[in-house]
Design a protein around this motif. Sequence first.
Motif, short mmCIF file in Angstrom:
data_model
loop_
_atom_site.label_atom_id
_atom_site.label_comp_id
_atom_site.label_asym_id
_atom_site.label_seq_id
_atom_site.Cartn_x
_atom_site.Cartn_y
_atom_site.Cartn_z
N GLY A 61 0.79 -1.23 0.00
CA GLY A 61 0.00 0.00 0.00
C GLY A 61 0.81 1.27 0.00
O GLY A 61 0.25 2.36 0.14
N LEU A 62 2.12 1.17 -0.19
CA LEU A 62 2.96 2.37 -0.14
C LEU A 62 2.73 3.28 -1.34
O LEU A 62 2.99 4.49 -1.26
N ALA A 63 2.26 2.71 -2.45
CA ALA A 63 2.02 3.53 -3.64
C ALA A 63 0.95 4.59 -3.40
O ALA A 63 0.93 5.63 -4.05
N LYS A 64 0.05 4.31 -2.45
CA LYS A 64 -1.03 5.27 -2.16
C LYS A 64 -0.49 6.57 -1.61
O LYS A 64 -1.15 7.61 -1.67
N LEU A 65 0.72 6.53 -1.05
CA LEU A 65 1.31 7.76 -0.51
C LEU A 65 1.50 8.81 -1.59
O LEU A 65 1.43 10.01 -1.32
N LEU A 66 1.75 8.36 -2.83
CA LEU A 66 1.95 9.31 -3.92
C LEU A 66 0.67 10.06 -4.26
O LEU A 66 0.73 11.19 -4.76
N THR A 67 -0.47 9.46 -3.99
CA THR A 67 -1.74 10.14 -4.24
C THR A 67 -2.21 10.91 -3.02
O THR A 67 -2.85 11.95 -3.13
N ILE A 68 -1.89 10.39 -1.84
CA ILE A 68 -2.29 11.07 -0.61
C ILE A 68 -1.44 12.32 -0.36
O ILE A 68 -1.93 13.35 0.10
N ILE A 69 -0.14 12.20 -0.67
CA ILE A 69 0.79 13.32 -0.48
C ILE A 69 1.36 13.71 -1.85
O ILE A 69 2.40 13.19 -2.28
N PRO A 70 0.69 14.62 -2.58
CA PRO A 70 1.12 14.97 -3.94
C PRO A 70 2.55 15.48 -4.02
O PRO A 70 3.22 15.28 -5.04
N MET A 71 3.04 16.12 -2.96
CA MET A 71 4.39 16.67 -3.01
C MET A 71 5.46 15.58 -3.17
O MET A 71 6.52 15.82 -3.73
N ASN A 127 10.44 7.34 -11.72
CA ASN A 127 9.28 7.71 -12.52
C ASN A 127 8.01 7.43 -11.71
O ASN A 127 7.60 6.27 -11.61
N PRO A 128 7.38 8.44 -11.13
CA PRO A 128 6.19 8.20 -10.30
C PRO A 128 5.04 7.58 -11.07
O PRO A 128 4.22 6.85 -10.52
N LYS A 129 5.00 7.82 -12.39
CA LYS A 129 3.92 7.25 -13.19
C LYS A 129 4.01 5.73 -13.26
O LYS A 129 3.00 5.05 -13.36
N ALA A 130 5.23 5.19 -13.23
CA ALA A 130 5.40 3.74 -13.27
C ALA A 130 4.80 3.10 -12.03
O ALA A 130 4.09 2.09 -12.11
N LEU A 131 5.07 3.68 -10.87
CA LEU A 131 4.55 3.13 -9.62
C LEU A 131 3.03 3.29 -9.55
O LEU A 131 2.32 2.36 -9.14
N LEU A 132 2.53 4.44 -9.98
CA LEU A 132 1.09 4.64 -10.00
C LEU A 132 0.41 3.67 -10.95
O LEU A 132 -0.70 3.19 -10.68
N GLY A 213 -2.51 8.06 -15.39
CA GLY A 213 -2.15 6.94 -16.23
C GLY A 213 -0.70 6.58 -16.09
O GLY A 213 0.00 6.98 -15.19
N ALA A 214 -0.21 5.73 -17.05
CA ALA A 214 1.15 5.21 -16.96
C ALA A 214 2.09 5.96 -17.87
O ALA A 214 1.70 6.53 -18.84
#
Length: 214
Positions: A61-71, A127-132, A213-214
């Motif tokens: 669930g660590l990938a959710k941090l990128l959406t929860i914390i945009p910075m 690349n944050p898009k890859a993880l998202l 997206g990716a």
Amino acid sequence: MIDYSVLPMFLAACFILVVSPGPDLLLIGSYSSKQGVKSGAAITLGIFVAGILQTLFVAFGLAKLLTIIPMLSVALKLMGTLYFLWLGLKLIQQWYAHGVASAAPVQSVNKSGAQLFLIGMLNNLLNPKALLFFALFLPQFTHNGADIFLQILTLGFILIFVALLINLALSVVFSIAGKKLANKFKIGRYVDGILGLLFITLAGRLAFSSEQGA
């Protein structure tokens, strides 16, 4: 366990994703055509390790941090952009010093397997898009009848092993094509400059890409 009825669709999606043009394919194609299949394999292994880490990030669930914390996503994108820009400028400088400043063609300095492995891995991890993408793609093939954590791990490892095999095969193809083109068009002395421009293109693509997206 995963739902085996969706496995054919999942494998087909994996294949399409791996062969679609993108930063990974660009890196493998560039270095395989320049330095041979071993270089492409080194980058492929770096991408493979990055895929393992991304699968674990999604499963925990660590990938959710990128959406929860945009910075965090912005900071990661900035790091990736600066890294690729630095690589690109360095290669162009090397091309100018060894190719243009000298009247005679000079053999460019090849990167080691360890350097290429690191480049392949960082290409994914910065690349944050890859993880998202991992976070959005894998859950689509899960179901409520089993542990989601184990399903994510299973699907993620299937994806990265499929990518590993395809990318190794592409390394062979690009290596053969690169040798034929180099012998035919005598472009060997310009490869560093071309690679430098490609890395700068990657930097721009990452800097100006949407977070969707990716």
